[in-house]
Design a protein around this motif. Structure first.
Motif, short mmCIF file in Angstrom:
data_model
loop_
_atom_site.label_atom_id
_atom_site.label_comp_id
_atom_site.label_asym_id
_atom_site.label_seq_id
_atom_site.Cartn_x
_atom_site.Cartn_y
_atom_site.Cartn_z
N ARG A 111 0.85 -1.20 0.00
CA ARG A 111 0.00 0.00 0.00
C ARG A 111 0.88 1.24 0.00
NH1 ARG A 111 -2.31 -4.10 2.27
NH2 ARG A 111 -4.54 -4.47 2.22
N ASP A 112 0.41 2.26 -0.70
CA ASP A 112 1.16 3.52 -0.74
C ASP A 112 1.12 4.19 0.62
OD1 ASP A 112 1.83 3.29 -3.41
OD2 ASP A 112 -0.05 4.20 -4.09
N ALA A 124 6.62 5.73 -0.23
CA ALA A 124 7.04 4.38 0.14
C ALA A 124 5.89 3.41 -0.03
CB ALA A 124 7.53 4.38 1.59
N LYS A 125 6.21 2.14 0.08
CA LYS A 125 5.21 1.08 0.06
C LYS A 125 5.22 0.40 1.42
CE LYS A 125 3.99 1.06 -4.36
NZ LYS A 125 2.62 1.25 -4.80
N ASP A 137 5.79 -6.85 9.13
CA ASP A 137 5.54 -5.46 8.78
C ASP A 137 6.79 -4.92 8.12
OD1 ASP A 137 2.88 -4.66 10.05
OD2 ASP A 137 3.90 -5.65 11.71
N GLY A 138 6.59 -4.18 7.01
CA GLY A 138 7.75 -3.61 6.33
C GLY A 138 7.39 -2.34 5.57
N ILE A 139 8.37 -1.48 5.41
CA ILE A 139 8.22 -0.25 4.62
C ILE A 139 9.38 -0.21 3.62
CG2 ILE A 139 8.30 2.27 4.65
CD1 ILE A 139 6.85 2.17 7.31
N LEU A 140 9.03 -0.05 2.33
CA LEU A 140 10.00 -0.04 1.25
C LEU A 140 10.00 1.34 0.60
CD1 LEU A 140 11.94 -1.62 -0.65
CD2 LEU A 140 9.93 -2.16 -2.03
N ASP A 144 15.60 1.76 0.24
CA ASP A 144 15.76 1.21 1.59
C ASP A 144 14.54 0.36 1.97
OD1 ASP A 144 16.99 0.79 3.99
OD2 ASP A 144 16.29 2.64 4.92
N PHE A 145 14.78 -0.63 2.83
CA PHE A 145 13.69 -1.45 3.36
C PHE A 145 13.90 -1.60 4.86
CE2 PHE A 145 12.12 -5.54 4.88
CZ PHE A 145 10.77 -5.42 4.54
N HIS A 146 12.83 -1.37 5.63
CA HIS A 146 12.84 -1.62 7.07
C HIS A 146 11.66 -2.51 7.37
CE1 HIS A 146 15.97 1.12 8.40
NE2 HIS A 146 15.52 2.00 7.51
#
Length: 200
Positions: A111-112, A124-125, A137-140, A144-146
């Motif tokens: 999701r945006d 980010a996604k 759970d992740g944010i791209l 970068d990816f966390h």
């Protein structure tokens, strides 16, 4: 009583004491022989893995009976760790070990979202998926990816004991011991299980 009679009585007493001591030693040797036989059979068999309710992984294994010296000799790493935890291996009664592998197929629609770093909005996604046993759970961002992944498990361990029978009566002599470990997490596969009783 004559000296000869006293010598005969002393001889009989000595013979009875010798027979009693040898009988106790023979019983002890028989117990050790039976224990070594069961241990050899347990070590020759691999733990049997199977499914419960078509989704839960389980494993069944025979039981090893080791003395404290045997534990320290053949399972030195375990003995050292247990000594750190308890202080004395002599107080130890049982050891249970289980190895498991958790493999989860992750699937979610990104999701945006917007991440703000130093007051600068960065597109980010965001991904979130999971159930009661795991969460991901992740944010791209563009470069970068966390993310975090948490996996939870619950093992149920049961021990069954079968006793030897004489005709229809159970004796106190153990015929067979078996331990079963079941993981309640449907994503987990139990790969190895051990159950060790410390013989004192």
């Amino acid at each position: 009583m004559s000296k000869k009679t006293l010598l005969i009585i002393a001889g009989y007493l000595l013979m009875l004491i010798t027979i009693y001591i040898q009988d106790r030693q023979i019983d002890s040797l028989k117990l050790d022989r039976d224990r070594y036989k069961v241990n050899a059979e347990t070590l020759m068999e691999r733990s049997e893995t199977f499914r419960v309710r078509d989704s839960l992984s389980a494993a069944r294994v025979g039981v090893l009976e080791l003395s404290v010296k045997e534990l320290e000799k053949y399972r030195a790493d375990d003995a050292a760790l247990i000594k750190e935890l308890t202080g004395k291996n002599r107080d130890l009664d049982r050891i249970n070990k289980a190895q498991a592998s958790t493999i989860i197929t992750l699937r979610d629609i990104p999701r945006d979202t917007v991440v703000i770093i130093d007051s600068i909005p960065i597109p980010a996604k965001k991904v979130h998926c999971g159930d009661e046993w795991y969460t991901f759970d992740g944010i791209l961002t563009a470069d970068d990816f966390h993310g975090t992944m948490a996996s939870r498990d619950e093992l149920l361990l049961t021990e069954t004991v079968k006793y030897k029978k004489i005709l229809f009566w159970k004796t106190k002599k153990v015929k067979d011991r078996e331990m079963v470990a079941v993981s309640r997490n449907p994503h987990t596969t139990i790969t190895k299980v051990e159950h060790i009783i410390i013989d004192k």
